[in-house]
Design a protein around this motif. Structure first.
Motif, PDB file in Angstrom:
ATOM      1  N   ALA A 165       6.949   2.545  -2.588  1.00  0.00           N
ATOM      2  CA  ALA A 165       5.763   3.376  -2.811  1.00  0.00           C
ATOM      3  C   ALA A 165       6.123   4.856  -2.794  1.00  0.00           C
ATOM      4  O   ALA A 165       5.639   5.643  -3.618  1.00  0.00           O
ATOM      5  CB  ALA A 165       4.708   3.064  -1.752  1.00  0.00           C
ATOM      6  N   LEU A 166       6.988   5.260  -1.868  1.00  0.00           N
ATOM      7  CA  LEU A 166       7.385   6.663  -1.773  1.00  0.00           C
ATOM      8  C   LEU A 166       8.182   7.102  -3.002  1.00  0.00           C
ATOM      9  O   LEU A 166       8.036   8.238  -3.481  1.00  0.00           O
ATOM     10  CB  LEU A 166       8.199   6.892  -0.501  1.00  0.00           C
ATOM     11  CG  LEU A 166       7.395   6.856   0.804  1.00  0.00           C
ATOM     12  CD1 LEU A 166       8.337   6.810   2.003  1.00  0.00           C
ATOM     13  CD2 LEU A 166       6.473   8.082   0.907  1.00  0.00           C
ATOM     14  N   GLU A 167       9.009   6.222  -3.524  1.00  0.00           N
ATOM     15  CA  GLU A 167       9.752   6.543  -4.743  1.00  0.00           C
ATOM     16  C   GLU A 167       8.795   6.786  -5.908  1.00  0.00           C
ATOM     17  O   GLU A 167       8.990   7.695  -6.719  1.00  0.00           O
ATOM     18  CB  GLU A 167      10.730   5.413  -5.086  1.00  0.00           C
ATOM     19  CG  GLU A 167      11.938   5.340  -4.170  1.00  0.00           C
ATOM     20  CD  GLU A 167      12.944   4.295  -4.620  1.00  0.00           C
ATOM     21  OE1 GLU A 167      12.511   3.305  -5.255  1.00  0.00           O
ATOM     22  OE2 GLU A 167      14.144   4.470  -4.359  1.00  0.00           O
ATOM     23  N   ARG A 168       7.759   5.968  -5.980  1.00  0.00           N
ATOM     24  CA  ARG A 168       6.756   6.138  -7.037  1.00  0.00           C
ATOM     25  C   ARG A 168       5.989   7.448  -6.852  1.00  0.00           C
ATOM     26  O   ARG A 168       5.752   8.184  -7.815  1.00  0.00           O
ATOM     27  CB  ARG A 168       5.790   4.951  -7.022  1.00  0.00           C
ATOM     28  CG  ARG A 168       4.742   4.967  -8.120  1.00  0.00           C
ATOM     29  CD  ARG A 168       3.921   3.699  -8.083  1.00  0.00           C
ATOM     30  NE  ARG A 168       2.781   3.760  -8.978  1.00  0.00           N
ATOM     31  CZ  ARG A 168       1.828   2.836  -9.046  1.00  0.00           C
ATOM     32  NH1 ARG A 168       1.908   1.755  -8.265  1.00  0.00           N
ATOM     33  NH2 ARG A 168       0.814   2.958  -9.889  1.00  0.00           N
TER      34      ARG A 168
ATOM     35  N   PHE B 143       4.020  13.845  -5.816  1.00  0.00           N
ATOM     36  CA  PHE B 143       3.250  13.966  -4.580  1.00  0.00           C
ATOM     37  C   PHE B 143       4.141  14.214  -3.367  1.00  0.00           C
ATOM     38  O   PHE B 143       3.689  14.789  -2.375  1.00  0.00           O
ATOM     39  CB  PHE B 143       2.412  12.706  -4.339  1.00  0.00           C
ATOM     40  CG  PHE B 143       1.233  12.572  -5.265  1.00  0.00           C
ATOM     41  CD1 PHE B 143       0.061  13.267  -5.020  1.00  0.00           C
ATOM     42  CD2 PHE B 143       1.304  11.767  -6.397  1.00  0.00           C
ATOM     43  CE1 PHE B 143      -1.024  13.164  -5.860  1.00  0.00           C
ATOM     44  CE2 PHE B 143       0.226  11.649  -7.258  1.00  0.00           C
ATOM     45  CZ  PHE B 143      -0.944  12.350  -6.998  1.00  0.00           C
ATOM     46  N   VAL B 144       5.387  13.754  -3.403  1.00  0.00           N
ATOM     47  CA  VAL B 144       6.315  13.990  -2.297  1.00  0.00           C
ATOM     48  C   VAL B 144       7.675  14.382  -2.855  1.00  0.00           C
ATOM     49  O   VAL B 144       7.977  14.156  -4.034  1.00  0.00           O
ATOM     50  CB  VAL B 144       6.494  12.731  -1.396  1.00  0.00           C
ATOM     51  CG1 VAL B 144       5.167  12.290  -0.794  1.00  0.00           C
ATOM     52  CG2 VAL B 144       7.143  11.584  -2.154  1.00  0.00           C
ATOM     53  N   SER B 145       8.473  14.992  -1.993  1.00  0.00           N
ATOM     54  CA  SER B 145       9.871  15.287  -2.327  1.00  0.00           C
ATOM     55  C   SER B 145      10.756  14.509  -1.362  1.00  0.00           C
ATOM     56  O   SER B 145      10.473  14.459  -0.159  1.00  0.00           O
ATOM     57  CB  SER B 145      10.166  16.787  -2.183  1.00  0.00           C
ATOM     58  OG  SER B 145       9.405  17.536  -3.092  1.00  0.00           O
ATOM     59  N   ILE B 146      11.802  13.913  -1.875  1.00  0.00           N
ATOM     60  CA  ILE B 146      12.725  13.140  -1.052  1.00  0.00           C
ATOM     61  C   ILE B 146      14.128  13.690  -1.266  1.00  0.00           C
ATOM     62  O   ILE B 146      14.617  13.758  -2.396  1.00  0.00           O
ATOM     63  CB  ILE B 146      12.692  11.636  -1.413  1.00  0.00           C
ATOM     64  CG1 ILE B 146      11.262  11.081  -1.273  1.00  0.00           C
ATOM     65  CG2 ILE B 146      13.659  10.849  -0.534  1.00  0.00           C
ATOM     66  CD1 ILE B 146      11.120   9.633  -1.737  1.00  0.00           C
ATOM     67  N   SER B 147      14.753  14.125  -0.184  1.00  0.00           N
ATOM     68  CA  SER B 147      16.121  14.640  -0.287  1.00  0.00           C
ATOM     69  C   SER B 147      16.883  14.274   0.970  1.00  0.00           C
ATOM     70  O   SER B 147      16.297  14.046   2.035  1.00  0.00           O
ATOM     71  CB  SER B 147      16.117  16.161  -0.466  1.00  0.00           C
ATOM     72  OG  SER B 147      15.671  16.808   0.711  1.00  0.00           O
TER      73      SER B 147
ATOM     74  N   ALA C 123       0.733  -0.247  -0.247  1.00  0.00           N
ATOM     75  CA  ALA C 123       1.403   0.907   0.373  1.00  0.00           C
ATOM     76  C   ALA C 123       1.223   2.152  -0.482  1.00  0.00           C
ATOM     77  O   ALA C 123       0.904   3.234   0.027  1.00  0.00           O
ATOM     78  CB  ALA C 123       2.885   0.605   0.572  1.00  0.00           C
ATOM     79  N   TYR C 124       1.386   1.996  -1.779  1.00  0.00           N
ATOM     80  CA  TYR C 124       1.234   3.126  -2.695  1.00  0.00           C
ATOM     81  C   TYR C 124      -0.192   3.681  -2.653  1.00  0.00           C
ATOM     82  O   TYR C 124      -0.398   4.895  -2.511  1.00  0.00           O
ATOM     83  CB  TYR C 124       1.590   2.692  -4.115  1.00  0.00           C
ATOM     84  CG  TYR C 124       1.181   3.681  -5.175  1.00  0.00           C
ATOM     85  CD1 TYR C 124       1.938   4.823  -5.436  1.00  0.00           C
ATOM     86  CD2 TYR C 124       0.008   3.484  -5.914  1.00  0.00           C
ATOM     87  CE1 TYR C 124       1.541   5.739  -6.397  1.00  0.00           C
ATOM     88  CE2 TYR C 124      -0.384   4.395  -6.881  1.00  0.00           C
ATOM     89  CZ  TYR C 124       0.380   5.513  -7.112  1.00  0.00           C
ATOM     90  OH  TYR C 124      -0.018   6.416  -8.064  1.00  0.00           O
ATOM     91  N   SER C 125      -1.179   2.805  -2.756  1.00  0.00           N
ATOM     92  CA  SER C 125      -2.576   3.241  -2.776  1.00  0.00           C
ATOM     93  C   SER C 125      -2.964   3.955  -1.488  1.00  0.00           C
ATOM     94  O   SER C 125      -3.634   4.995  -1.506  1.00  0.00           O
ATOM     95  CB  SER C 125      -3.510   2.046  -3.004  1.00  0.00           C
ATOM     96  OG  SER C 125      -3.268   1.460  -4.256  1.00  0.00           O
ATOM     97  N   GLU C 126      -2.528   3.411  -0.353  1.00  0.00           N
ATOM     98  CA  GLU C 126      -2.900   3.997   0.926  1.00  0.00           C
ATOM     99  C   GLU C 126      -2.194   5.338   1.153  1.00  0.00           C
ATOM    100  O   GLU C 126      -2.812   6.305   1.620  1.00  0.00           O
ATOM    101  CB  GLU C 126      -2.572   3.032   2.060  1.00  0.00           C
ATOM    102  CG  GLU C 126      -2.943   3.524   3.454  1.00  0.00           C
ATOM    103  CD  GLU C 126      -4.428   3.791   3.642  1.00  0.00           C
ATOM    104  OE1 GLU C 126      -4.791   4.441   4.647  1.00  0.00           O
ATOM    105  OE2 GLU C 126      -5.235   3.375   2.771  1.00  0.00           O
TER     106      GLU C 126
END
Length: 221
Positions: A52-55, A61-65, A14-17
Motif C-alpha cells: 500500500a505504501l509503495e502505491r 502521497f508519501v516519500s520513501i527513502s 491497507a491502501y484505502s485506510e
C-alpha cells in the motif's frame, strides 16, 4: 505482456485506510510512518502495508527513502500550481461540454448537492462541506462518462484536500464564497450557457488557488 496482479483484499484495505488517514489530515505532511506500527494499527501483517505504501508513493502521497524512511508528503507551491492548471483545463472544458445537455436525474443530483452544501454551510459543518464540494466537482466530470477523467479527478481531489482542510480552518470566509460560486456554476450549466459556466469555473478555481498560495502559508525562503 502478462496482466498486472490485482491487489489482494488486505492490500486494498491497507491502501484505502492509509490514504484516508493522510487525506483527512490525521497523518499531516511531515509525519514519519513505520510499517511495523501501521501494521499493528491496521491489525494485519507488514506485507499489505508495504504494498500500500509503495502505491501511495507512486501517487505522491508519501516519500520513501533509505535516509529518511517513510514521510507523508505535503504539496509544494509548484505542486499546487500544477494541480490547479490541470483542473482548470479539465473542468472548464467539462462544464462547457455539459451545459444544457444534462438529463433530469443528473440535474436533480447537482441541485441536491448544492442544497446540501447550503445546509452544511448554515450548520458550519466544514467536514460535510468539503466532502460535498469534492462530490460536486466529481459529479460534473462523472456525467461525461470518461473513466480516465474520473480517475484523475479523484486523485487530484484527495491530494489538494490536505491543503484545503488547513485553509478552511484558518480562513472562514472562503467556504461561504465557494458555495456561492458553486451555485453560479451549476446555474450556468443548467441554463445551457457553456461559455459563462467555463468562465465561472476558471474564476472559482483561481480564487481557491489564491487562498491556498497566500504568502502566510508559503512564505518566501
Amino acid at each position: 505482456m502478462p496482466a498486472a496482479t490485482p491487489p489482494s483484499r488486505l492490500q486494498s484495505r491497507a491502501y484505502s485506510e492509509l490514504r484516508r488517514l493522510i487525506v483527512s489530515g490525521e497523518f499531516p505532511p511531515g509525519t514519519f510512518l513505520s510499517e511495523r506500527q501501521l501494521a499493528q494499527q491496521l491489525e494485519m501483517s507488514k506485507t499489505p502495508v508495504h504494498v500500500a505504501l509503495e502505491r501511495l508513493e507512486a501517487e505522491g502521497f508519501v516519500s520513501i527513502s533509505a535516509q529518511q524512511g517513510i514521510v507523508v508528503r505535503g504539496m509544494s507551491v509548484e505542486d499546487i500550481v500544477d494541480h490547479y492548471e490541470l483542473r482548470e483545463a479539465v473542468e472548464c472544458w467539462t462544464v462547457r461540454r455539459l451545459a444544457g445537455r444534462l438529463s433530469e436525474p443528473q440535474q436533480k443530483l447537482l441541485q441536491e448537492n448544492i442544497d446540501q452544501q447550503q445546509v452544511a454551510l448554515r450548520d458550519d459543518d466544514l467536514s460535510a462541506l468539503m466532502r460535498l464540494d469534492g462530490e460536486m466537482h466529481c459529479l460534473l466530470c462523472s456525467f461525461l462518462g470518461n473513466r480516465e477523467i474520473m480517475t484523475m479527478m479523484e486523485r487530484l481531489q484527495d491530494k489538494i484536500l490536505q491543503v484545503i482542510i488547513r485553509v478552511n480552518h484558518t480562513d472562514r470566509t472562503r467556504p461561504t464564497e465557494s458555495v456561492a460560486e458553486h451555485v453560479q456554476i451549476v446555474a450556468a450549466v443548467l441554463a445551457g450557457d457553456g461559455a459563462h459556466a467555463a468562465d465561472l469555473m476558471a474564476e472559482h478555481l483561481e480564487a481557491g488557488k489564491r487562498r491556498i498560495l497566500n504568502p502566510s502559508r508559503f512564505p518566501a525562503s
